[in-house]
Scaffold this active site. Structure first.
Site, PDB file in Angstrom:
ATOM      1  N   LYS A 120      -3.327  42.640  86.702  1.00 16.30           N
ATOM      2  CA  LYS A 120      -4.339  42.090  87.605  1.00 16.30           C
ATOM      3  C   LYS A 120      -4.508  42.975  88.838  1.00 16.30           C
ATOM      4  CE  LYS A 120      -3.164  37.463  85.980  1.00 16.30           C
ATOM      5  NZ  LYS A 120      -2.414  36.230  86.266  1.00 16.30           N
ATOM      6  N   GLY A 126      -7.469  33.245  87.711  1.00 22.28           N
ATOM      7  CA  GLY A 126      -8.078  32.012  87.229  1.00 22.28           C
ATOM      8  C   GLY A 126      -9.347  31.608  87.957  1.00 22.28           C
ATOM      9  N   VAL A 163      -8.234  28.229  76.813  1.00 21.48           N
ATOM     10  CA  VAL A 163      -9.407  28.545  77.630  1.00 21.48           C
ATOM     11  C   VAL A 163     -10.683  28.379  76.814  1.00 21.48           C
ATOM     12  CG1 VAL A 163     -10.548  30.302  79.033  1.00 21.48           C
ATOM     13  CG2 VAL A 163      -8.053  30.094  79.076  1.00 21.48           C
ATOM     14  N   VAL A 194      -8.550  37.726  86.501  1.00 17.99           N
ATOM     15  CA  VAL A 194      -7.656  37.768  87.665  1.00 17.99           C
ATOM     16  C   VAL A 194      -7.688  36.424  88.394  1.00 17.99           C
ATOM     17  CG1 VAL A 194      -7.094  38.910  89.839  1.00 17.99           C
ATOM     18  CG2 VAL A 194      -8.101  40.230  87.970  1.00 17.99           C
TER      19      VAL A 194
END
Length: 444
Positions: free
Chosen positions: A211, A140, A19, A138
């Protein structure tokens, strides 16, 4: 907050993995768009890594420094915001704590930290009047955090359910579409990079649970302790149940769900709203949109009193989808948006009123392995009836070698009644192995 200016927003990035590399790429590719949207540049000054000599595919901007000392980020007075992408809890908590002490804003994708220890961090950020944003934590690329925190604030959220873990959804999709066994589908997910070498967090439901805790906090403004959440994953799920569920018109999905449940009449909680929440494999009717979410995609359905049902679907992980959510948070900081970290003004969120899992009401799918003998179905039905459970549909299959699969769908009952009824069947010697049972979700 200071008034927006042309001064660049200076960023310190903790973590330069998948990321982090995606974020560096987007900062370069979208530089013109960033200036148009917030009137200033976003500049990456320092990046925290474990090994500064390791070769990396992502190219850092000229002048960006690599460091192995987190204090080089947290204590640099020129850095305005710390982006935390290292994951885990202890080290991330240490870095974020110190960054807040040094007056920096925070952008993070760390759902485990925010689910288990987030309340204290939110309170600290509020005291420091700092922004703590976490859209990427949460689902993506799906903008569910800001949707609950901003767009749906005029609604009362009645229920929320979703597919919140792409790894588990990929495994179930392969088992459903291609007839794979669980272990084969898991190995394939690992080979494709969808699952970690240790897949525990994904297949045992903990990633989805983290999440869900964040979504509960955003939707209801309450503290739902992570340790109080009922969590059941998909480890070892049988291909037989995937096939039999299809015969009833259902698909098995790993679901995270929270819904309001009125207090029972004549009790202390009468008239009050309690929350029923958990992560569990469930049968989802094949026409229900959640049943059609395949592969590593995520989805969230929100039911609210004003908007009605809303459905969000998209990539739940990956470098650019997640990095795009991180960059969106950075733009919000660059625009000097006020710290609205939880979506509620109260600094002390009340503890949720929780429905114990044994009181949950649902229809159930049940598979038992029994001997092919006269009277077995009668005796099984008697055990169910003794706990007030009635069967809606029954299918008996041919002998599988270790017994005959007998599958039935029940009318609505409580989890306690279902557990007690199945214990009766074991005590009566009717089953050749423990029963398999899942909740059933209907809907459109």
């Amino acid at each position: 907050m200071t008034k927006n200016s042309d001064k660049p927003l200076v960023v310190g990035l903790a973590g330069f993995g998948t990321v982090g590399g995606g974020l560096v790429r987007l900062l370069d590719e979208n530089a013109d768009l960033i200036r148009r949207r917030c009137g200033r540049d976003i500049v990456l000054k320092k990046v925290l890594v474990r090994n500064a000599t390791k070769a990396r595919s992502a190219q850092l901007p000229a002048g960006t420094e690599l460091t192995t000392d987190y204090r080089a980020l947290t204590d640099d007075p020129e850095i305005d915001v710390l982006v935390e992408l290292i994951g885990g809890i202890d080290n991330a908590r240490t870095i974020i704590d110190r960054a807040l002490d040094q007056g920096k804003h925070i952008v993070t994708a760390n759902k485990a930290l925010l689910a288990e220890e987030g309340l204290a961090l939110f309170q600290k950020a509020d005291r420091k009047k700092r922004i703590l944003r976490y859209e990427a934590s949460v689902a993506g690329a799906i903008p569910i955090v800001e949707t609950l925190k901003e767009s749906l604030t005029g609604n009362r959220i009645e229920s929320l359910m979703g597919i919140l873990n792409g790894t588990s959804n990929y495994i179930l999709s392969e088992m459903t579409s291609n007839g794979m066994d669980f272990d084969v589908a898991l190995k394939q997910a690992q080979q494709l990079g969808y699952a970690e070498a240790d897949p525990t967090l994904d297949i045992d439901g903990h990633d989805a649970a983290h999440k869900l805790i964040l979504l509960i906090r955003l939707a209801y403004g309450v503290h739902y302790p992570y340790t109080a959440l009922s969590v059941r994953g998909i480890r070892g799920l049988s291909g037989m149940d995937i096939r039999l569920a299809r015969e009833f018109g259902y698909r098995i999905k790993l679901i995270g769900q929270v819904r309001e449940v009125p207090g029972a009449e004549g009790t202390e909680s009468e008239g009050n709203i309690r929350l029923e929440a958990g992560v569990f494999p469930a049968l989802v009717y094949h026409k229900f949109l959640l049943a059609r979410v395949g592969g590593v995609y995520n989805a969230v359905r929100v039911d609210a009193n004003a908007s009605g049902p809303l459905f969000f679907h998209g990539r739940g992980a990956g470098d650019l989808p997640t990095a795009g959510a991180v960059l969106g948070d950075l733009l919000a900081v660059a625009r000097d948006e006020r710290p609205n970290n939880t979506g509620f003004v109260s600094k002390e969120l009340p503890k949720a009123s929780i429905v114990p899992p044994e009181e949950w009401r649902s229809c159930y799918y049940v598979r038992v392995m029994v001997q092919d003998a006269p009277g077995v179905l009668r005796d099984l039905s008697g055990c169910m009836a003794a706990e007030g459970i009635s069967m809606a549909q029954v299918i008996q299959k041919s002998d599988e070698g270790n017994g005959v699969p007998l599958v039935f769908m029940t009318h609505e009952t409580t989890a306690r009644a279902m557990s007690d009824a199945l214990q009766r069947t074991m005590d009566a010697g009717l089953l050749k192995e423990p029963a398999v049972y899942f909740r059933v979700l209907g809907g459109a």
